[in-house]
Scaffold this motif. Structure first.
Motif, mmCIF file in Angstrom:
data_model
loop_
_atom_site.group_PDB
_atom_site.id
_atom_site.type_symbol
_atom_site.label_atom_id
_atom_site.label_comp_id
_atom_site.label_asym_id
_atom_site.label_seq_id
_atom_site.Cartn_x
_atom_site.Cartn_y
_atom_site.Cartn_z
ATOM 1 N N GLU A 87 38.100 -57.198 -4.945
ATOM 2 C CA GLU A 87 39.554 -57.081 -4.812
ATOM 3 C C GLU A 87 40.041 -55.739 -5.359
ATOM 4 O OE1 GLU A 87 41.735 -60.730 -5.617
ATOM 5 O OE2 GLU A 87 40.905 -61.378 -3.701
ATOM 6 N N ASP A 147 52.165 -64.004 -3.975
ATOM 7 C CA ASP A 147 51.489 -64.793 -2.941
ATOM 8 C C ASP A 147 51.792 -64.293 -1.536
ATOM 9 O OD1 ASP A 147 50.245 -66.394 -4.745
ATOM 10 O OD2 ASP A 147 51.719 -67.988 -4.685
ATOM 11 N N ALA A 148 52.991 -63.769 -1.339
ATOM 12 C CA ALA A 148 53.352 -63.187 -0.049
ATOM 13 C C ALA A 148 54.087 -61.891 -0.347
ATOM 14 C CB ALA A 148 54.257 -64.130 0.741
ATOM 15 N N VAL A 149 54.045 -60.962 0.569
ATOM 16 C CA VAL A 149 54.751 -59.698 0.386
ATOM 17 C C VAL A 149 56.141 -59.820 1.029
ATOM 18 C CG1 VAL A 149 53.705 -58.763 2.488
ATOM 19 C CG2 VAL A 149 54.610 -57.192 0.795
ATOM 20 N N LEU A 161 50.211 -54.848 8.454
ATOM 21 C CA LEU A 161 49.008 -55.619 8.749
ATOM 22 C C LEU A 161 48.581 -56.442 7.536
ATOM 23 C CD1 LEU A 161 48.728 -54.114 11.412
ATOM 24 C CD2 LEU A 161 46.378 -53.524 10.818
ATOM 25 N N SER A 162 48.031 -57.622 7.815
ATOM 26 C CA SER A 162 47.321 -58.384 6.783
ATOM 27 C C SER A 162 45.836 -58.290 7.093
ATOM 28 C CB SER A 162 47.761 -59.851 6.796
ATOM 29 O OG SER A 162 47.324 -60.475 7.987
ATOM 30 N N VAL A 163 45.009 -58.408 6.051
ATOM 31 C CA VAL A 163 43.566 -58.381 6.254
ATOM 32 C C VAL A 163 42.937 -59.538 5.487
ATOM 33 C CG1 VAL A 163 41.440 -57.085 5.902
ATOM 34 C CG2 VAL A 163 43.525 -55.862 6.483
ATOM 35 N N GLY A 164 42.135 -60.343 6.161
ATOM 36 C CA GLY A 164 41.377 -61.412 5.516
ATOM 37 C C GLY A 164 39.890 -61.158 5.705
ATOM 38 N N PHE A 165 39.174 -61.032 4.591
ATOM 39 C CA PHE A 165 37.727 -60.796 4.647
ATOM 40 C C PHE A 165 36.980 -62.095 4.351
ATOM 41 C CE2 PHE A 165 39.465 -56.670 3.349
ATOM 42 C CZ PHE A 165 38.781 -55.790 4.168
ATOM 43 N N THR A 195 49.121 -57.146 2.767
ATOM 44 C CA THR A 195 48.711 -58.393 2.120
ATOM 45 C C THR A 195 47.290 -58.707 2.554
ATOM 46 O OG1 THR A 195 49.382 -60.693 1.670
ATOM 47 C CG2 THR A 195 49.749 -59.888 3.895
ATOM 48 N N GLY A 196 46.538 -59.368 1.703
ATOM 49 C CA GLY A 196 45.140 -59.608 2.034
ATOM 50 C C GLY A 196 44.560 -60.781 1.298
ATOM 51 N N ASP A 197 43.333 -61.111 1.669
ATOM 52 C CA ASP A 197 42.643 -62.253 1.074
ATOM 53 C C ASP A 197 41.144 -62.040 1.230
ATOM 54 O OD1 ASP A 197 42.333 -65.066 0.145
ATOM 55 O OD2 ASP A 197 41.564 -65.354 2.172
ATOM 56 N N THR A 198 40.380 -62.477 0.246
ATOM 57 C CA THR A 198 38.931 -62.355 0.296
ATOM 58 C C THR A 198 38.286 -63.699 0.002
ATOM 59 O OG1 THR A 198 39.219 -60.206 -0.743
ATOM 60 C CG2 THR A 198 36.983 -61.026 -0.587
ATOM 61 N N ASN A 238 39.662 -60.908 9.622
ATOM 62 C CA ASN A 238 40.856 -61.245 10.396
ATOM 63 C C ASN A 238 41.949 -60.242 10.059
ATOM 64 O OD1 ASN A 238 43.732 -62.495 10.430
ATOM 65 N ND2 ASN A 238 42.578 -63.738 11.867
ATOM 66 N N PHE A 258 55.490 -62.052 4.330
ATOM 67 C CA PHE A 258 54.291 -62.046 5.172
ATOM 68 C C PHE A 258 53.104 -62.354 4.271
ATOM 69 C CE2 PHE A 258 51.429 -58.949 7.803
ATOM 70 C CZ PHE A 258 50.977 -59.975 8.604
ATOM 71 N N THR A 259 52.210 -63.217 4.722
ATOM 72 C CA THR A 259 51.042 -63.553 3.900
ATOM 73 C C THR A 259 49.862 -63.948 4.776
ATOM 74 O OG1 THR A 259 50.333 -64.815 1.958
ATOM 75 C CG2 THR A 259 51.563 -66.016 3.628
ATOM 76 N N THR A 260 48.672 -63.915 4.219
ATOM 77 C CA THR A 260 47.466 -64.330 4.949
ATOM 78 C C THR A 260 46.495 -65.020 4.010
ATOM 79 O OG1 THR A 260 45.827 -63.585 6.572
ATOM 80 C CG2 THR A 260 46.028 -62.231 4.593
ATOM 81 N N SER A 311 42.309 -66.911 4.352
ATOM 82 C CA SER A 311 41.220 -67.513 5.119
ATOM 83 C C SER A 311 40.749 -68.748 4.371
ATOM 84 C CB SER A 311 40.057 -66.533 5.276
ATOM 85 O OG SER A 311 40.477 -65.382 5.961
ATOM 86 N N ASP A 333 52.327 -70.228 0.171
ATOM 87 C CA ASP A 333 52.370 -68.829 -0.274
ATOM 88 C C ASP A 333 53.708 -68.183 0.100
ATOM 89 O OD1 ASP A 333 49.933 -68.826 -1.515
ATOM 90 O OD2 ASP A 333 48.844 -67.877 0.123
ATOM 91 N N SER A 353 57.175 -67.059 -2.636
ATOM 92 C CA SER A 353 57.897 -65.791 -2.699
ATOM 93 C C SER A 353 59.392 -66.005 -2.442
ATOM 94 C CB SER A 353 57.314 -64.798 -1.689
ATOM 95 O OG SER A 353 57.641 -65.199 -0.379
ATOM 96 N N ASN A 393 41.636 -68.751 9.553
ATOM 97 C CA ASN A 393 42.621 -67.873 8.912
ATOM 98 C C ASN A 393 44.001 -68.257 9.406
ATOM 99 O OD1 ASN A 393 44.539 -65.406 9.212
ATOM 100 N ND2 ASN A 393 43.122 -64.811 7.588
#
Lengths: 320, 320
Positions: free
Chosen positions: A6, A23-25, A75-79, A110-113, A127, B36-38, B40, B64, B68, B127
């Motif tokens: 992270e 938790d959210a932007v 953009l959001s990114v989920g790995f 915003t993102g998540d791993t 994603n 906005f949130t994401t 997986s 999430d 916010s 996701n």
């Protein structure tokens, strides 16, 4: 490891919105009309000539927004990382995502791993979801396609798919085929912001040009006529297709799209496209007519008309 | 198979926005400020007492957004399906996603499906990304937490994590422990729309209450004091924790959150929460003070104060 990763992401992508760390932007919208899209990327190999899963994930979602006529912003990114993925590979991918986002003018906000055990993933899945804003009043959608529309493609087709396949098959061609992955929002923005009617835009991803045209023709209930001699295919791509048994019309691109433009605007549209680095090879490839015998009809190089079918099954699995 | 699956999704989730059938969905925003949130989801097992990976994916992203201070509206869904996943399992999950979305008042408006070869996934990963709109002017964020704030939790903690662990370990307790997964936006909406100052909201997911409080205390540079006797833990959950060697303070919930409320509003906030089905068990668990020896300090059942540390490593992997 989780915290290390992270930190890596925040270090690479950091911006005032991502740094909100909640938790959210939360942000202000740019216009009332907005666009929203999502895609997961599972391509193998993760790194290939001309790009990697990360550039694909940024450009793909940027392009999906652009095709709806929106200007991509967030953009959001989920790995989903499989245990054992080398940190060097991950860092290479993360850095090129940052570069791709910068080039496309979007922010990763915003993102998540998640990490899964070894044997429960395939190195890395990504994603990306995206938000864009629509600042014009045009309706850009397959249902807007009309007989008389010109069909324009922004460059030669099939490079992304063949770059992946050549890599998978361990083939090396004299001129290495590189993926055509590219962010198309700038080019689309030039096209849509001029005094230009744009009826439909669609990128040539899964299933390639043949599938895209079939989908559009079936929504718009028209026939799309294309001329094989006008469809640009690079010689090495045509050669690789022949060697591996693919038809370039069905091979996925990641930086190519078709535009449906009323015939009287087609010349101007071509010029705008050709003036942009990602549209230099733009060509008029066909024309929309009233629905006749089939959704997509191609006049072959030897002058014979044939029906171009929808792809059946996936010709190239895990290409994106 | 791919087309079958997409038909299944459109059949279950279909709405006028999803049915636009273009690369991105276009709609009008509800307010200028948006969230906005994401996330997986990689939970194993896919189906567990009280829910499944699909309900978790809907509720998690809804929550999430709610944390916010946003009202959740639109969700995207990306499925990564491992070849061999039973269609019956997928259908069960998809149907419960539809029900969860309906209950939470959100629409699934765009989606994507990828299939990976057997052995390259783990049945199903999902996701979800989400967009919410913020109709009020409050700043709800860890940085807003102040000495004097009351800390309120909306119910007993640790049920989700122990439901998963009991299932994984093949244990059955006399009273089956069911996940607490729930959409919290309705409850939060009641709380925020009243004449009520809300400083911070945070759901108690990964790392449980202990990690959440530590994160917030470190952003706000305060000490959070909680009283173990006030922290609600159901008896069967406490028993399962003891048997399996977990501390309920660190066990993830999927339908629980803490609210930081100025002390003079705490009574009213508790009443609003207790009047809602997902806040019936709401309790005042602690208070924020100026930063002293540690970020989080707990007075134990026998009256001794101890430091509640941040979780080190993941106590419960793949819990969500």
């Amino acid at each position: 490891m989780h915290q290390l990763i992270e930190k890596m992401f925040v270090g690479a992508f950091g911006n005032s919105l991502l740094d909100q760390g909640h938790d959210a932007v939360v942000f202000e919208g740019e216009s009332e009309k907005m666009a929203f899209t999502t895609d997961s990327y599972v391509v193998q190999p993760l790194i290939f000539p001309g790009g990697n899963i990360g550039t694909l994930a940024i450009n793909g979602t940027v392009n999906d927004l652009a095709m709806s006529g929106a200007c991509p912003h967030y953009l959001s990114v989920g790995f989903i990382i499989e245990e054992g993925l080398s940190m060097e590979t991950l860092w290479t991918i993360v850095q090129s995502m940052k570069r791709a986002a910068d080039e496309a003018g979007v922010q990763i906000v915003t993102g998540d791993t998640k990490v899964v055990d070894k044997g429960k993933g395939d190195g890395l899945f990504i994603n990306t979801s995206g938000i864009g804003f629509v600042g014009h009043s045009q309706q850009i959608h397959p249902s807007q396609v009309r007989p008389g529309d010109a069909v324009i493609v922004n460059g030669d087709i099939g490079r992304h798919g063949m770059a992946i396949m050549a890599q998978r098959e361990g083939l090396s061609f004299e001129n290495n085929i590189e993926s055509d992955t590219a962010p198309l929002a700038g080019l689309i923005n030039n096209l849509v912001s001029e005094e230009m009617d744009v009826h439909c835009l669609r990128d040539l991803t899964r299933g390639g040009m043949a599938s895209t045209l079939n989908e559009i023709a079936s929504v718009a209930r028209v026939s799309i006529h294309i001329d094989e001699r006008s469809v640009p295919v690079r010689e090495d791509v045509a050669g690789a297709c022949e060697m591996l048994g693919f038809d370039p019309l069905y091979v996925a691109c990641e930086g190519r799209f078709v535009a449906f433009i009323p015939h009287n605007h087609a010349g101007a549209a071509l010029k705008i496209m050709q003036a942009h680095p990602y549209g230099k090879g733009a060509r008029l490839v066909g024309q929309v007519k009233a629905r006749s015998s089939a959704p997509v009809i191609m006049k072959s190089k030897i002058g014979v008309e044939r029906i171009v079918d929808m792809i059946s099954g996936e010709q190239l699995p895990r290409i994106c």
